[in-house]
Design a protein around this motif. Structure first.
Motif, PDB file in Angstrom:
ATOM      1  N   PRO A 253       0.878  -1.188   0.039  1.00 42.99           N
ATOM      2  CA  PRO A 253      -0.164  -0.079  -0.098  1.00 42.99           C
ATOM      3  C   PRO A 253       0.845   1.153  -0.010  1.00 42.99           C
ATOM      4  N   SER A 254       0.270   2.191  -0.480  1.00 40.75           N
ATOM      5  CA  SER A 254       1.136   3.672  -0.491  1.00 40.75           C
ATOM      6  C   SER A 254       0.935   4.213   0.813  1.00 40.75           C
ATOM      7  N   VAL A 255       1.853   5.082   1.150  1.00 41.77           N
ATOM      8  CA  VAL A 255       1.760   5.601   2.420  1.00 41.77           C
ATOM      9  C   VAL A 255       0.417   6.235   2.892  1.00 41.77           C
ATOM     10  N   ASP A 256       0.105   6.913   1.754  1.00 40.33           N
ATOM     11  CA  ASP A 256      -1.432   7.446   1.814  1.00 40.33           C
ATOM     12  C   ASP A 256      -2.285   6.779   2.380  1.00 40.33           C
ATOM     13  N   ALA A 257      -2.606   5.274   1.604  1.00 43.66           N
ATOM     14  CA  ALA A 257      -3.564   4.476   1.887  1.00 43.66           C
ATOM     15  C   ALA A 257      -3.250   3.658   3.147  1.00 43.66           C
ATOM     16  N   LEU A 258      -2.033   3.610   3.428  1.00 42.17           N
ATOM     17  CA  LEU A 258      -1.776   3.088   5.019  1.00 42.17           C
ATOM     18  C   LEU A 258      -2.352   4.111   6.030  1.00 42.17           C
ATOM     19  N   ALA A 259      -1.921   5.340   5.605  1.00 41.20           N
ATOM     20  CA  ALA A 259      -2.329   6.326   6.818  1.00 41.20           C
ATOM     21  C   ALA A 259      -3.868   6.290   6.777  1.00 41.20           C
ATOM     22  N   MET A 260      -4.544   6.272   5.706  1.00 42.57           N
ATOM     23  CA  MET A 260      -6.295   6.209   5.744  1.00 42.57           C
ATOM     24  C   MET A 260      -6.725   5.212   6.528  1.00 42.57           C
ATOM     25  N   GLN A 261      -6.014   3.895   6.623  1.00 39.04           N
ATOM     26  CA  GLN A 261      -6.380   2.620   7.072  1.00 39.04           C
ATOM     27  C   GLN A 261      -6.270   2.904   8.862  1.00 39.04           C
ATOM     28  N   HIS A 263      -6.563   5.875  10.058  1.00 42.03           N
ATOM     29  CA  HIS A 263      -7.342   7.262  10.413  1.00 42.03           C
ATOM     30  C   HIS A 263      -6.685   8.334  10.737  1.00 42.03           C
ATOM     31  N   MET A 264      -5.607   8.913   9.998  1.00 35.74           N
ATOM     32  CA  MET A 264      -4.783   9.728  10.217  1.00 35.74           C
ATOM     33  C   MET A 264      -4.254  10.295   8.651  1.00 35.74           C
ATOM     34  N   SER A 265      -3.670  11.398   8.601  1.00 34.24           N
ATOM     35  CA  SER A 265      -3.263  11.976   7.302  1.00 34.24           C
ATOM     36  C   SER A 265      -1.735  11.305   7.014  1.00 34.24           C
ATOM     37  N   ASP A 266      -1.199  11.393   5.849  1.00 31.26           N
ATOM     38  CA  ASP A 266       0.071  10.907   5.549  1.00 31.26           C
ATOM     39  C   ASP A 266       1.172  11.738   6.176  1.00 31.26           C
ATOM     40  N   ARG A 267       1.076  12.847   6.497  1.00 28.81           N
ATOM     41  CA  ARG A 267       1.940  13.700   6.895  1.00 28.81           C
ATOM     42  C   ARG A 267       1.961  13.424   8.547  1.00 28.81           C
ATOM     43  N   SER A 268       0.948  13.138   9.246  1.00 25.40           N
ATOM     44  CA  SER A 268       0.960  12.754  10.668  1.00 25.40           C
ATOM     45  C   SER A 268       1.548  11.415  10.821  1.00 25.40           C
ATOM     46  N   LEU A 269       1.321  10.339  10.020  1.00 29.51           N
ATOM     47  CA  LEU A 269       1.741   9.214  10.055  1.00 29.51           C
ATOM     48  C   LEU A 269       3.461   9.043   9.832  1.00 29.51           C
ATOM     49  N   ARG A 270       3.765   9.866   8.705  1.00 31.87           N
ATOM     50  CA  ARG A 270       5.317  10.322   8.618  1.00 31.87           C
ATOM     51  C   ARG A 270       5.952  10.899   9.849  1.00 31.87           C
ATOM     52  N   ARG A 271       5.247  11.735  10.381  1.00 31.68           N
ATOM     53  CA  ARG A 271       5.866  12.499  11.584  1.00 31.68           C
ATOM     54  C   ARG A 271       6.017  11.643  12.724  1.00 31.68           C
ATOM     55  N   LYS A 272       4.951  10.840  13.150  1.00 32.52           N
ATOM     56  CA  LYS A 272       5.043  10.055  14.464  1.00 32.52           C
ATOM     57  C   LYS A 272       6.069   8.817  13.999  1.00 32.52           C
ATOM     58  N   LEU A 273       6.143   8.297  12.663  1.00 33.17           N
ATOM     59  CA  LEU A 273       7.353   7.381  12.453  1.00 33.17           C
ATOM     60  C   LEU A 273       8.679   7.975  12.674  1.00 33.17           C
ATOM     61  N   SER A 274       8.589   9.178  12.123  1.00 36.47           N
ATOM     62  CA  SER A 274      10.193   9.781  12.322  1.00 36.47           C
ATOM     63  C   SER A 274      10.400  10.053  13.905  1.00 36.47           C
ATOM     64  N   HIS A 275       9.287  10.631  14.695  1.00 41.89           N
ATOM     65  CA  HIS A 275       9.554  10.701  15.911  1.00 41.89           C
ATOM     66  C   HIS A 275      10.170   9.430  16.779  1.00 41.89           C
TER      67      HIS A 275
END
Length: 340
Positions: A253-261, A263-275
């Protein structure tokens, strides 16, 4: 019995849970060797104090890794990881004590360590080879950790396992050899501490122990174990992402599709993983690398067939990716790890 070749996908990262006794031991060591100021600095960064840890069974992986990395950088001692591991006492192992008290041989203890990373803690995937007179444990850096940090954790693991083995059996257990992927350096301390032949510039980090030692009985007198009062119950984002990736693999899945699963934005997912010290791409590479290793070790498919199974239309692209993950092309990895 241990298998002749056994692959363990025990790598733990980020917000996955890690046994708190490890962090308690590291903080005690930092306080004793680097001082109270250093101890306060580490506790401030990881957001938990030494006293609070007395009431925890589990912490986060990133907290343990931060404390280890702080010790490595501040000590300027290439042997500090081994010294840290050797400082552990059996009685400090907390939640492991009821399990270890039921085991009768050192081999049973080693099997327990390899099979229960959630209770013991693990920073790596590993390959276990049963040879004629010994067992070899090879570390596989599927998380693509920086080599000096990875080497520190490898030597820390050796120190803790060896020191605890001596306490559990009451015998002077030694290792057969230690292979380090590092450049040559003074190995006098490591040789004396482990009894092993030390080899530098190796293809992998690996250690080996004679089977005779694994047959030693456990003679340690276990006291009534101290039970921790609470454990960390929060869900791990990294566990969730890895589960979703493995559930659809080789479809990705793309990061966008994964983020939708999630229930967050792709930007939020990237930020949390980076943290948490990782990224979507690193987690995807981990899943791909672990899957490829498992298929190669089965030795039932060609490299071309494995590449196709994993969704690569171009086998040369797969070879390049595999070399990027582990530093070796798949053919070389297969030859290096094939059971004789």
């Amino acid at each position: 019995m241990l298998q002749r070749v056994d692959y363990k996908t025990n790598l733990m990262i980020g917000d996955q849970t890690y046994p708190a006794f490890e962090l308690r031991n590291i903080l005690d060591f930092i306080g004793a060797h680097l001082g109270a100021v250093a101890l306060r600095d580490v506790c401030s960064h990881i957001g938990v104090g030494r006293t609070e840890l007395e009431h925890c069974q589990f912490v986060y992986v990133w907290q343990v890794q931060y404390a280890m990395e702080y010790l490595r950088i501040q000590s300027h001692d290439p042997d500090i990881g081994t010294q840290l591991g050797l400082s552990y006492s059996v009685q400090s192992l907390d939640i492991l004590l009821p399990h270890l008290a039921q085991l009768t041989t050192l081999q049973a203890c080693l099997q327990f360590v390899l099979n229960h990373p959630q209770l013991v803690g693990s920073f790596t995937d590993s390959l276990i080879r049963l040879e004629d007179d010994s067992i070899a444990i090879r570390w596989l850096n599927t998380g693509r950790m920086e080599q000096q940090q990875y080497g520190f954790q490898f030597l820390h693991s050796i120190g803790s396992l060896l020191g605890l083995a001596r306490q559990l059996t009451g015998q002077g257990v030694t290792l057969k050899y230690i292979h380090l992927a590092d450049a040559p350096r003074d190995s006098q301390f490591l040789t004396q501490a482990t009894g092993a032949q030390i080899n530098f510039n190796a293809a992998y980090f690996e250690w080996s122990i004679d089977l005779a030692y694994l047959g030693l009985p456990v003679t340690y007198a276990f006291n009534h174990p101290r039970h921790s009062l609470s454990e960390q119950a929060e869900n791990s984002l990294i566990d969730t992402v890895l589960t979703l990736l493995r559930g659809t693999f080789p479809l990705v899945p793309s990061v966008d599709a994964l983020a939708m699963q999630l229930h967050m934005s792709d930007r939020s997912l990237r930020r949390k993983l980076s943290h948490l010290g990782t990224s979507y791409q690193k987690l995807l590479d981990q899943v791909r690398c672990q899957t490829a290793i498992a298929l190669i070790l089965k030795d039932s498919m060609s490299i071309d067939a494995i590449a196709e199974t994993m969704g690569y239309s171009d086998v040369s692209h797969f070879r390049q990716c595999f070399k990027h993950w582990l530093g070796h092309p798949p053919g070389y990895f297969s030859r290096l790890n094939r059971s004789e």
